[in-house]
Every structure is written in C-alpha cells, then in structure tokens.
Design an enzyme around this catalytic site. Structure first.
Site, PDB file in Angstrom:
ATOM      1  N   CYS A   1       0.817  -1.223   0.000  1.00 32.77           N
ATOM      2  CA  CYS A   1       0.000   0.000   0.000  1.00 32.77           C
ATOM      3  C   CYS A   1       0.849   1.271   0.000  1.00 32.77           C
ATOM      4  CB  CYS A   1      -0.947  -0.003   1.187  1.00 32.77           C
ATOM      5  SG  CYS A   1      -2.019  -1.453   1.226  1.00 32.77           S
TER       6      CYS A   1
ATOM      7  N   HIS B   1      -2.764   7.021   2.579  1.00 30.34           N
ATOM      8  CA  HIS B   1      -3.318   5.752   2.074  1.00 30.34           C
ATOM      9  C   HIS B   1      -4.707   5.545   2.668  1.00 30.34           C
ATOM     10  CE1 HIS B   1      -4.056   1.683   1.163  1.00 30.34           C
ATOM     11  NE2 HIS B   1      -3.724   1.206   2.357  1.00 30.34           N
TER      12      HIS B   1
ATOM     13  N   ASN C   1     -10.348   0.115   0.295  1.00 32.97           N
ATOM     14  CA  ASN C   1      -8.881   0.158   0.320  1.00 32.97           C
ATOM     15  C   ASN C   1      -8.352  -0.504  -0.949  1.00 32.97           C
ATOM     16  OD1 ASN C   1      -6.158  -0.481   0.688  1.00 32.97           O
ATOM     17  ND2 ASN C   1      -6.374  -0.924   2.869  1.00 32.97           N
TER      18      ASN C   1
END
Ligand code: COA
Length: 322
Positions: free
Chosen positions: A123, A248, A278
C-alpha cells in the site's frame, strides 16, 4: 589507469505533470456484502472502517485498469507515448510472479521500448514509485516517467473473511513525472519494519490475503503521524501550509487520527475510502486524481502523500499539485 564514466546532465527538479484514475463500474455496498453471505453489517463497517461502498473489478484485469488510468494521466499531462522513457508499475496483485506487468502495460499504451519495471511496496507502493521516478528524472536518466498504482485485490481476498473482505477493493491511479526547472516533488521520508512482516501477508498455500487488523491499526496510528510531520519538515513546510493531505485509504479512523496529528484544520483531507474501499497502491493516486478533478486543490499547491502497508513499509512525500 583511472577510468572516468560519464553521467547524463542532471535536472534541477521534477514535477507531477498530471494524474488519472480508473475504477471499475461495479459498486458493492455493505448491504450487498451481507446479501452475499458476509458475516457483517453496515453500521459496524461504517463506524469501524468508514467504508460505505467499494468497487470490484469483474472482467477487468489489474493491467486493464492500469492501462485505463495511465491513458488518462498521459492525456491530462499532455504527454504522448513517444515522450515516455520509463514505466514503473506499483502493484502487489499481479496475476503471476513472472513476468511483471510494466513492460506489457507500456506496450498496450503504445510506448516504444521504455525502461519498465514493477515495484512491490504494497500500500506504500505508489509513493515509493513516485520517489523512484523523481530520482530517475533528477539524475538525468529519464525525462518523462509514467508511474501507475494498480490493484485487483479481489483476486486475493476471501470475501467471507471479516477482517479483509469488507476492506479491500479494486482500481488504478497514475501520474506522469517530468523534468522541471524547480522542485515539484519533495524529499521522501520512508522506512520499514520487517519484524512485523507477518502482520499483512498472503497465505503460502492459497495466496489469500490475511492481516492482524488490530496490530496494523496500532502501528499506523502510532507511527504515521510522525512520518507525515517529518515529510512536511523535509520539504521545508509547516503542515498549515499544505493545501491537501492524501494518506493511504486504509481506514477512515486511521486517516482522521493522522490528520489530527498534522493539526492543520484548513488542509483538505482525502476520505475517498468512504466510496472506494482500500485499493492498496492505487488508493493515493485515485484519491488525489479525484480531488484535482473536483477542483479542491489549486495547481501548484502543496499536497502531502503518506503511504503505508504490508512489509511493513511506509513513505511520505510532499508534491506540488499539477
Ligand atoms: N463485521 C462485523 N463485526 C465484526 C467484523 C465485521 N467485518 N469484524 C470483526 N467484528 C467484530 C468482532 O467479532 C468483535 O466482536 P466482539 O467484540 O463482540 O468480540 C469486534 O468486532 C472487534 O473485532 P476486532 O477484530 O478487534 O475488530 P477491529 O475493531 O480491530 O476492526 C479492522 C477490524 C480490520 C477493521 C481494524 O483492525 C483495522 O482497520 N485495522 C487496520 C487494518 C488496515 O488498515 N489494513 C490495511 C493496511 S494497508
């Protein structure tokens, strides 16, 4: 005999020339997941994670989404395929280990034999890739670099796993980095914690993604605020001078806790997780591209990016909006 090798002329700076994103059209609400048999409920997911809905790729592959996002980024930057010297694809969800996807991505975009490689920092991948692009440009090794974060996490997620199935989603975001007379991409602040490698991992047998949710939550909320502050300091800015903050998109509570640590109430904070879930390395460029499309950040304004995730890895960097 001493041999002197030559280097290409350095560029004084690098900048993000434009962004683009792609999200698959299929949208699933929390109630849709419940209807599919996931043991959860809308109230829990919204209050604990902040996700109302997410996008799942059906027929699209990770590379299809990367092509779509990259095409938009190139169009928004006024860059043609012949301009691109290097393609960096940040992903942790390629269909196979070999080959990586960057060369095929370039070929599908009509970019003729650029440098091309994949980068896996999960990520945090997009910020690592952006920094690699910036360094390649300032070193004089490339003039124009295409950076893409693309993920098809649904290929690796067990939808019935309550700790991951409600969180992860699919999409792609891209940026074009070019040489510039001034500094448009600030210094990176990065690090890792390999002792916690097992906190987010794919199962060796099934390749299914698993995470220790609570320990990842504690790590992100205790460490990433400092990374955000350090990235501002490295760029020579106070947090209050930022126009935007794009962390993020992992969990809305994590986003809000890091933003609180910045203590800059006028900064526009990306909360794209609410409608996108996500999307790992794609989450920052998707959220930033949408903020720019909505006109929330003026051209030339400073924006802080902070990526973090499996590894564990993290990276923060201030850029000037294209
Ligand atoms: N739906 C409904 N209830 C759930 C649930 C779900 N999907 N998942 C867990 N629960 C319940 C548990 O059964 C437990 O109930 P109990 O208190 O009655 O026993 C309670 O919620 C707490 O469970 P826990 O596993 O401790 O959840 P949590 O509050 O830690 O939330 C995460 C789980 C994954 C949402 C959270 O830990 C998180 O977001 N962590 C960060 C992960 C992350 O950001 N990863 C990506 C980094 S790149």
């Amino acid at each position: 005999m001493t041999v002197h090798l030559t280097n290409p002329p350095r560029s004084s700076g690098s900048r993000v020339a434009g962004l683009g994103h792609y999200q698959p059209p299929t949208t699933l609400t929390n109630d849709d997941l419940v209807a599919m048999g996931v043991d959860t409920n809308d109230e829990w997911v919204q209050s604990r994670v902040g996700i109302a809905e997410r996008r799942f790729a059906m027929d699209e592959t990770m590379l299809d989404m990367a092509v779509a996002a990259a095409s938009k980024a190139m169009a928004n930057s006024g860059v043609s395929p012949t301009d691109v010297d290097l393609v960096i694809l940040a992903t942790c969800t390629g269909k196979q280990q070999v080959p990586g996807g960057a060369a095929e991505l370039a070929s599908r975009l009509g970019i003729d034999s650029p440098g091309a490689y994949d980068l896996n920092a999960a990520c945090a991948g997009f910020v690592y890739a952006l920094n690699a692009a910036s360094n390649t440009v300032t070193s004089g090794q490339a003039h124009t670099v295409l950076v893409v974060g693309s993920e098809k996490l649904t290929d690796y997620v067990d939808l019935m796993d309550r700790g991951t199935g409600i969180i992860f989603a699919d999409g792609a975001g891209a940026a074009v980095v070019t040489a510039s007379d001034s500094v448009g991409i600030g210094p990176v602040v990065w690090g890792s914690d390999g002792d916690s490698a097992g906190a987010i991992t794919t199962d060796a047998e099934t390749a299914t993604l698993r995470q220790e949710g609570q320990s990842v939550f504690r790590w992100a909320t205790s460490k990433m605020g400092d990374v955000a502050l350090q990235a501002c300091a490295a760029a020579g800015l106070e947090p209050s001078q930022l126009a935007g903050f794009v962390p993020h998109q992992a969990n809305l509570r994590i986003i809000d806790l890091i933003a609180k640590k910045l203590n800059a109430p006028n900064v526009v904070v990306a909360r794209d997780i609410i409608t996108s879930g996500n999307t790992s390395s794609a989450s920052i460029p998707i959220a930033l591209s949408k903020m720019l499309e909505r006109g929330e950040i003026a051209s030339g304004a400073p924006v802080l990016l902070v990526g973090f995730g499996a590894g564990l890895t993290y990276a923060g960097q201030v850029i000037l909006a294209p």
